[in-house]
Write a protein that holds these residues in place. Structure first.
Motif, short mmCIF file in Angstrom:
data_model
loop_
_atom_site.label_atom_id
_atom_site.label_comp_id
_atom_site.label_asym_id
_atom_site.label_seq_id
_atom_site.Cartn_x
_atom_site.Cartn_y
_atom_site.Cartn_z
N ASN A 1 0.79 -1.28 0.01
CA ASN A 1 -0.02 0.07 0.01
C ASN A 1 0.85 1.29 0.11
O ASN A 1 1.93 1.45 0.47
N LYS A 2 0.14 2.35 -0.64
CA LYS A 2 1.00 3.59 -0.48
C LYS A 2 0.19 4.25 0.81
O LYS A 2 -0.82 4.23 0.89
N VAL A 3 1.17 4.90 1.65
CA VAL A 3 1.00 5.41 2.70
C VAL A 3 0.91 6.84 2.91
O VAL A 3 1.50 7.35 2.41
N LEU A 4 -0.28 7.35 3.19
CA LEU A 4 -0.36 8.61 3.55
C LEU A 4 -0.52 8.99 4.89
O LEU A 4 -1.34 8.24 5.84
N TYR B 1 -0.20 19.40 -0.40
CA TYR B 1 0.82 19.54 -1.54
C TYR B 1 1.60 18.63 -1.54
O TYR B 1 2.02 18.30 -2.59
N GLU B 2 2.22 18.19 -0.44
CA GLU B 2 3.30 16.99 -0.39
C GLU B 2 2.83 15.66 -0.73
O GLU B 2 3.28 15.06 -1.42
N LEU B 3 1.50 15.36 -0.47
CA LEU B 3 0.69 14.29 -0.70
C LEU B 3 0.42 14.03 -2.11
O LEU B 3 0.56 12.90 -3.02
N VAL B 4 -0.10 15.09 -2.81
CA VAL B 4 -0.33 15.26 -4.29
C VAL B 4 1.18 15.20 -4.98
O VAL B 4 1.19 14.75 -6.12
N SER B 5 2.17 15.95 -4.34
CA SER B 5 3.36 15.82 -5.16
C SER B 5 4.10 14.47 -5.41
O SER B 5 4.45 13.98 -6.30
N ARG B 6 3.83 13.67 -4.47
CA ARG B 6 4.13 12.18 -4.17
C ARG B 6 3.14 11.33 -4.88
O ARG B 6 3.62 10.47 -5.77
N HIS B 7 2.05 11.53 -4.97
CA HIS B 7 1.02 10.58 -5.44
C HIS B 7 -0.27 11.73 -6.28
O HIS B 7 -0.99 12.01 -5.64
N GLY C 1 -5.85 1.96 -2.97
CA GLY C 1 -4.52 1.23 -2.97
C GLY C 1 -3.71 2.04 -1.74
O GLY C 1 -2.41 1.99 -1.54
N PHE C 2 -4.55 3.10 -1.05
CA PHE C 2 -3.44 3.83 -0.04
C PHE C 2 -4.06 3.28 1.33
O PHE C 2 -5.11 2.93 1.58
#
Length: 75
Positions: free
Chosen positions: A2-5, A12-18, A70-71
């Motif tokens: 899983n991708k972890v948030l 901004y950081e979340l969207v930059s990564r995913h 998948g998060f």
């Protein structure tokens, strides 16, 4: 895997990564995130948990929506 948030990470950081996070969030009712420039301004200090409080969206609702993509959300 899983991708972890993290709830306390900036949008901004979340969207930059995913980048797909944007679509999931708009689907949950965070329409402002899709407005031009909003991510670069408010997105830098707004976190997922602050946004949920602001929009009165339950953690479980957000968690389920992200799980379907998948998060995994950690606090």
């Amino acid at each position: 895997m899983n991708k972890v948030l993290k709830l306390d990470e900036s949008i901004y950081e979340l969207v930059s990564r995913h980048p797909e996070v944007t679509g999931i969030m708009v689907g949950l009712g965070f329409h402002d995130i899709a407005k031009p420039g909003m991510l670069q301004t408010a997105g830098r200090f707004m976190t997922l948990s602050k946004g949920m409080k602001l929009k009165r969206i339950e953690l479980e609702t957000v968690r389920l929506a992200f799980q379907q993509h998948g998060f995994e959300i950690i606090e």
